[in-house]
Design a protein around this motif. Structure first.
Motif, mmCIF file in Angstrom:
data_model
loop_
_atom_site.group_PDB
_atom_site.id
_atom_site.type_symbol
_atom_site.label_atom_id
_atom_site.label_comp_id
_atom_site.label_asym_id
_atom_site.label_seq_id
_atom_site.Cartn_x
_atom_site.Cartn_y
_atom_site.Cartn_z
ATOM 1 N N MET A 1 -8.970 -6.861 7.717
ATOM 2 C CA MET A 1 -7.576 -6.877 8.173
ATOM 3 C C MET A 1 -6.772 -5.818 7.421
ATOM 4 O O MET A 1 -6.929 -5.685 6.203
ATOM 5 C CB MET A 1 -6.969 -8.260 7.917
ATOM 6 C CG MET A 1 -5.755 -8.498 8.766
ATOM 7 S SD MET A 1 -5.208 -10.247 8.795
ATOM 8 C CE MET A 1 -5.053 -10.642 7.084
ATOM 9 N N GLU A 2 -5.922 -5.107 8.150
ATOM 10 C CA GLU A 2 -5.139 -4.052 7.504
ATOM 11 C C GLU A 2 -4.021 -4.662 6.649
ATOM 12 O O GLU A 2 -3.317 -5.571 7.081
ATOM 13 C CB GLU A 2 -4.506 -3.154 8.566
ATOM 14 C CG GLU A 2 -3.918 -1.887 7.977
ATOM 15 C CD GLU A 2 -3.012 -1.150 8.964
ATOM 16 O OE1 GLU A 2 -2.299 -0.246 8.505
ATOM 17 O OE2 GLU A 2 -3.021 -1.497 10.168
ATOM 18 N N GLN A 3 -3.909 -4.142 5.408
ATOM 19 C CA GLN A 3 -2.853 -4.649 4.532
ATOM 20 C C GLN A 3 -1.575 -3.852 4.745
ATOM 21 O O GLN A 3 -1.605 -2.620 4.795
ATOM 22 C CB GLN A 3 -3.305 -4.511 3.072
ATOM 23 C CG GLN A 3 -2.389 -5.210 2.109
ATOM 24 C CD GLN A 3 -2.893 -5.131 0.674
ATOM 25 O OE1 GLN A 3 -3.991 -4.629 0.414
ATOM 26 N NE2 GLN A 3 -2.096 -5.605 -0.248
ATOM 27 N N ILE A 4 -0.458 -4.533 4.913
ATOM 28 C CA ILE A 4 0.827 -3.829 5.066
ATOM 29 C C ILE A 4 1.568 -3.896 3.742
ATOM 30 O O ILE A 4 1.883 -4.978 3.246
ATOM 31 C CB ILE A 4 1.685 -4.457 6.191
ATOM 32 C CG1 ILE A 4 0.925 -4.389 7.505
ATOM 33 C CG2 ILE A 4 3.039 -3.754 6.307
ATOM 34 C CD1 ILE A 4 1.599 -5.072 8.668
ATOM 35 N N PHE A 5 1.827 -2.727 3.137
ATOM 36 C CA PHE A 5 2.500 -2.674 1.836
ATOM 37 C C PHE A 5 4.011 -2.708 2.020
ATOM 38 O O PHE A 5 4.518 -2.298 3.073
ATOM 39 C CB PHE A 5 2.127 -1.372 1.097
ATOM 40 C CG PHE A 5 0.670 -1.291 0.755
ATOM 41 C CD1 PHE A 5 0.165 -1.967 -0.355
ATOM 42 C CD2 PHE A 5 -0.216 -0.557 1.537
ATOM 43 C CE1 PHE A 5 -1.183 -1.904 -0.676
ATOM 44 C CE2 PHE A 5 -1.553 -0.493 1.227
ATOM 45 C CZ PHE A 5 -2.044 -1.167 0.118
ATOM 46 N N ILE A 6 4.719 -3.170 0.996
ATOM 47 C CA ILE A 6 6.176 -3.032 1.042
ATOM 48 C C ILE A 6 6.489 -1.543 0.885
ATOM 49 O O ILE A 6 5.667 -0.782 0.376
ATOM 50 C CB ILE A 6 6.898 -3.866 -0.049
ATOM 51 C CG1 ILE A 6 6.393 -3.522 -1.452
ATOM 52 C CG2 ILE A 6 6.803 -5.339 0.224
ATOM 53 C CD1 ILE A 6 7.258 -4.131 -2.526
#
Ligand SMILES: Cc1ncc(COP(=O)(O)O)c(C=O)c1O
Length: 227
Positions: A1-6
């Motif tokens: 799963m792709e991680q979404i960073f702040i």
């Protein structure tokens, strides 16, 4: 799963070059980038003085110390903010008094501030929450009417404006955060902005462990001549 960073900072070749230069100039220009950042930051906010600190929490602690807040004193803060607005009040043994926020701006409600003032109230900390601006005219007039200094916690509001005036220009002093989650980041970092000569002198001495503003450069030169 792709991680979404702040959101992170925009780092270009320019920033990389400046960091490299700061390292190469370590001995030739000690403090240069801190001093320059303070100067530009104060100028941008139309303030006389800027003091860099390790983080915004320290800036609040420093200003409260410079204002002489002590055990038994009360300091008004909004009931909705990051904990760092209130925590430094307790470091000094004083009591945070939590006031309501305005449903429109989510910032301190002037009516609630007025209702909470007692003879022990020694400061009011206003927070520009999420970059929103409080009803500053009303809060400033309460501060003037009661002779209680207003502190602006602008940690989240770099670039916000109220009636054409930049966040950071309100009250006796204002504070900013350069934590990695903020608009402008140094990884960790904070700034205290001031206009009053006496408060600046006191905060400088506290921050610099007893050294006065004039003392720093001779000390640096002395150290360098001993190398
Ligand atoms: C309103 C407010 N005040 C103070 C702080 C404390 O900032 P720092 O993490 O730089 O100490 C923050 C940081 O999140 C904040 O949002």
């Amino acid at each position: 799963m792709e991680q979404i960073f702040i959101a992170g900072p925009w780092i270009t070749e320019h920033e990389i070059k400046i960091v490299e230069k700061a390292m190469r100039d370590w001995y030739e220009q000690p403090y240069f980038y801190c001093e320059e950042f303070q100067r530009v930051f104060a100028e941008y906010h139309d303030r006389k003085y800027a003091l860099m600190t390790p983080n915004c929490t320290t800036s609040i602690h420093l200003l409260l110390t410079g204002l002489g807040i002590k055990p038994g004193d009360e300091v008004i803060v909004p009931e909705c903010t990051w904990i760092a607005t209130a925590a430094p009040i307790t470091y000094l043994g004083a009591t945070p008094v939590f006031c309501d926020i305005d449903p429109e701006s989510w910032c301190l409600d002037p009516a609630s501030v007025r209702d909470s003032i007692t003879e022990n109230t020694k400061a009011i900390i206003v927070v520009d929450l999420y970059g929103n601006m409080p009803r500053m005219d009303e809060l400033l007039s309460i501060s003037q009417e009661y002779g209680i200094p207003l502190i602006e916690d602008a940690a989240e509001a770099l670039g916000s404006k109220y009636r054409g005036i930049r966040a950071g220009k309100f009250g006796i002093g204002s504070v900013f955060s350069f934590h990695r989650t903020k608009t402008l980041t140094t990884g960790e970092g904070g700034m205290l902005l001031l206009d009053d000569d006496g408060v600046y002198e006191r905060c400088f001495v506290w921050r610099d462990h007893g050294r006065r503003p004039q003392a720093r450069w001779p000390l640096v030169l002395q150290l360098r001549s001993n190398l």
